[in-house]
Design an enzyme around this catalytic site. Structure first.
Site, PDB file in Angstrom:
ATOM      1  N   THR A   9       0.813  -1.222   0.000  1.00 31.94           N
ATOM      2  CA  THR A   9       0.000   0.000   0.000  1.00 31.94           C
ATOM      3  C   THR A   9       0.846   1.272   0.000  1.00 31.94           C
ATOM      4  OG1 THR A   9      -0.055  -0.225   2.389  1.00 31.94           O
ATOM      5  CG2 THR A   9      -1.981  -1.023   1.185  1.00 31.94           C
ATOM      6  N   GLY A  10       2.158   1.137   0.049  1.00 32.20           N
ATOM      7  CA  GLY A  10       3.031   2.318   0.101  1.00 32.20           C
ATOM      8  C   GLY A  10       3.303   2.894  -1.280  1.00 32.20           C
ATOM      9  N   ALA A  11       4.111   3.958  -1.295  1.00 33.79           N
ATOM     10  CA  ALA A  11       4.423   4.630  -2.565  1.00 33.79           C
ATOM     11  C   ALA A  11       5.148   3.674  -3.515  1.00 33.79           C
ATOM     12  CB  ALA A  11       5.287   5.863  -2.291  1.00 33.79           C
ATOM     13  N   VAL A  12       6.111   2.919  -2.989  1.00 33.56           N
ATOM     14  CA  VAL A  12       6.845   1.975  -3.843  1.00 33.56           C
ATOM     15  C   VAL A  12       5.961   0.772  -4.172  1.00 33.56           C
ATOM     16  CG1 VAL A  12       8.855   0.454  -3.971  1.00 33.56           C
ATOM     17  CG2 VAL A  12       9.097   2.745  -3.001  1.00 33.56           C
ATOM     18  N   CYS A 125      17.783   4.881  -3.795  1.00 32.82           N
ATOM     19  CA  CYS A 125      17.270   5.422  -5.060  1.00 32.82           C
ATOM     20  C   CYS A 125      18.255   6.375  -5.743  1.00 32.82           C
ATOM     21  CB  CYS A 125      15.929   6.098  -4.823  1.00 32.82           C
ATOM     22  SG  CYS A 125      15.893   7.139  -3.363  1.00 32.82           S
ATOM     23  N   SER A 155       8.652  12.075  -2.545  1.00 34.18           N
ATOM     24  CA  SER A 155       8.236  10.668  -2.486  1.00 34.18           C
ATOM     25  C   SER A 155       9.370   9.763  -2.040  1.00 34.18           C
ATOM     26  CB  SER A 155       7.699  10.203  -3.839  1.00 34.18           C
ATOM     27  OG  SER A 155       8.574  10.579  -4.865  1.00 34.18           O
ATOM     28  N   LYS A 209      25.264   6.812   1.892  1.00 33.74           N
ATOM     29  CA  LYS A 209      24.749   5.671   1.118  1.00 33.74           C
ATOM     30  C   LYS A 209      25.248   5.753  -0.320  1.00 33.74           C
ATOM     31  CE  LYS A 209      20.421   4.922   3.662  1.00 33.74           C
ATOM     32  NZ  LYS A 209      18.970   5.232   3.657  1.00 33.74           N
ATOM     33  N   ARG A 231      16.622  17.808  -0.249  1.00 34.20           N
ATOM     34  CA  ARG A 231      15.197  17.562  -0.531  1.00 34.20           C
ATOM     35  C   ARG A 231      14.598  18.822  -1.159  1.00 34.20           C
ATOM     36  NH1 ARG A 231      13.369  12.678  -0.385  1.00 34.20           N
ATOM     37  NH2 ARG A 231      13.834  12.312   1.818  1.00 34.20           N
ATOM     38  N   HIS A 238      14.231  12.009  -8.735  1.00 31.51           N
ATOM     39  CA  HIS A 238      15.417  12.628  -8.154  1.00 31.51           C
ATOM     40  C   HIS A 238      16.314  13.123  -9.289  1.00 31.51           C
ATOM     41  CE1 HIS A 238      14.086  11.213  -4.400  1.00 31.51           C
ATOM     42  NE2 HIS A 238      14.988  10.285  -4.119  1.00 31.51           N
TER      43      HIS A 238
END
Ligand code: A2P
Length: 339
Positions: A9-12, A125, A155, A209, A231, A238
């Protein structure tokens, strides 16, 4: 063959459903899991309503699990899923730095996926998008040093990040004072140089990262990398300004030609025609846009470029599904024996 999405149910998760619909991955059944908050929710897949279930505490009877429910869920449950016989492609950072766990962008280091011991990690990402553009240049010219400045969409913080941008922008436009819960400061009409936690060296975890993961994916620990992650108030995609110091000199023309033939890249580079990478054009696209390719004014023979990639796709859902497709093409994704 049974596939499960944890965090459906998430964005991804939403993007995973869309990408799987169009994918060449062969499977018979799709199971959807999320937190108890979403249990019973129906999500459409290939015209059918599938019901979201509560993520169980133990094993899931699936051959492939695509996990995108955050680091703590993966940390706690992925080992149990592997014990239950599933291959796990994990979108969180929980296992990315484990030497036993391959970190894979199929166009760049697909064969690494075949060395998995149950878990394959999907990169951060920002890193995934950068390496799609940088790996072909690294192979041809040898990247010595790489400086990255990012412009990251809300997002990246999930559905709640996008919700906060929209709600707080409405508040600000209505004359109110925009607030912040997901982000460290109000995001409307602002840019915030703070993504994830600050580390002892003054960099954020998001910035580190990019350093750790780029080295792991390109299998080159000597790469010198520095990143500033910011951000910005966009919904998705991105963008990144990348400066490369190269061992062998490159011209923009040669780099453009090389990248035009590279998998996962769309060269969008005609400034006179106002053509360059942007979130507006890169959103929803599978390819990462690369443009503004020009000689570095600092590093002789080096390059400056600008990339924009839909981070919910190449930075997450699409890359995860491409890893699964790669495994299946290589005969390395099989239905487990069921009683
Ligand atoms: P839910 O929608 O029920 O909260 P995002 O990255 O957009 O924030 O989405 C995170 C995803 O991970 C959602 O599908 C969310 O489900 C799911 N999730 C969050 N916490 C848990 C948990 N403890 N167990 C299972 N799924 C979780």
């Amino acid at each position: 063959m049974r596939v499960a999405i944890v965090g459906a149910t998430g964005a991804v998760g939403h993007e995973l459903l869309q990408v799987l619909e169009k994918s060449s991955l062969r499977f018979d059944e799709l199971l959807l899991y999320a937190s108890p908050r979403s249990a019973g929710t129906a999500l459409k897949f290939r015209g059918e309503d599938l019901t979201v279930q509560v993520t169980p505490e133990g094993a899931i009877d699936a051959d492939l699990i695509l996990a995108s429910a955050g680091g703590s869920v993966s940390q706690a449950l992925a080992p149990k899923w592997v014990e239950g016989g599933a291959v796990v492609i994990d979108n969180s950072s929980a296992f990315r730095y484990d030497p036993e766990v391959p970190l894979v962008v199929p166009e760049v280091n697909g064969p690494a996926a075949l060395r998995h011991k149950g878990i394959i990690a999907n990169p951060n990402c920002t890193t995934a998008i950068a390496v799609v553009a940088v790996a072909p240049l690294h192979r041809e010219y040898g990247v010595r040093r790489m400086i990255v400045s990012t412009y990251q969409a809300t997002s990246g913080a999930g559905q709640k990040g996008m919700d906060e941008l929209l709600e707080e922008t409405r508040t600000a436009l209505g004359g109110g004072e925009a607030g912040a819960e997901v982000f460290a400061h109000p995001i409307p009409f602002n840019v915030i140089p703070h993504i994830d936690a600050f580390q002892a060296n003054g960099y954020t975890k998001e910035e580190m990262k990019v350093v750790w993961e780029t080295r792991k994916i390109l299998e080159d620990e000597s790469l010198q990398i520095s990143c500033t992650a910011v951000r910005i108030p966009t919904l998705r995609t991105h963008s990144e300004a990348i400066t490369l110091d190269l061992e062998r000199p490159a011209t923009p023309e040669a780099a453009r030609e090389l990248l035009a033939g590279a998998a996962g890249v769309e060269v969008r580079d005609d400034p006179a025609a106002k053509l360059y990478p942007m979130p507006l054009t890169a959103s929803g696209k599978y390819d990462v846009e690369v443009g503004r390719i020009r000689p570095s004014l600092v590093f002789e023979g080096g390059l400056d470029l600008f990339v924009a990639g839909d981070q919910l796709l190449k930075g997450a859902a699409l890359n995860a599904v491409q890893i699964a497709e790669y495994l299946q093409q290589q005969g390395a994704l099989k239905e487990k024996q069921r009683a």
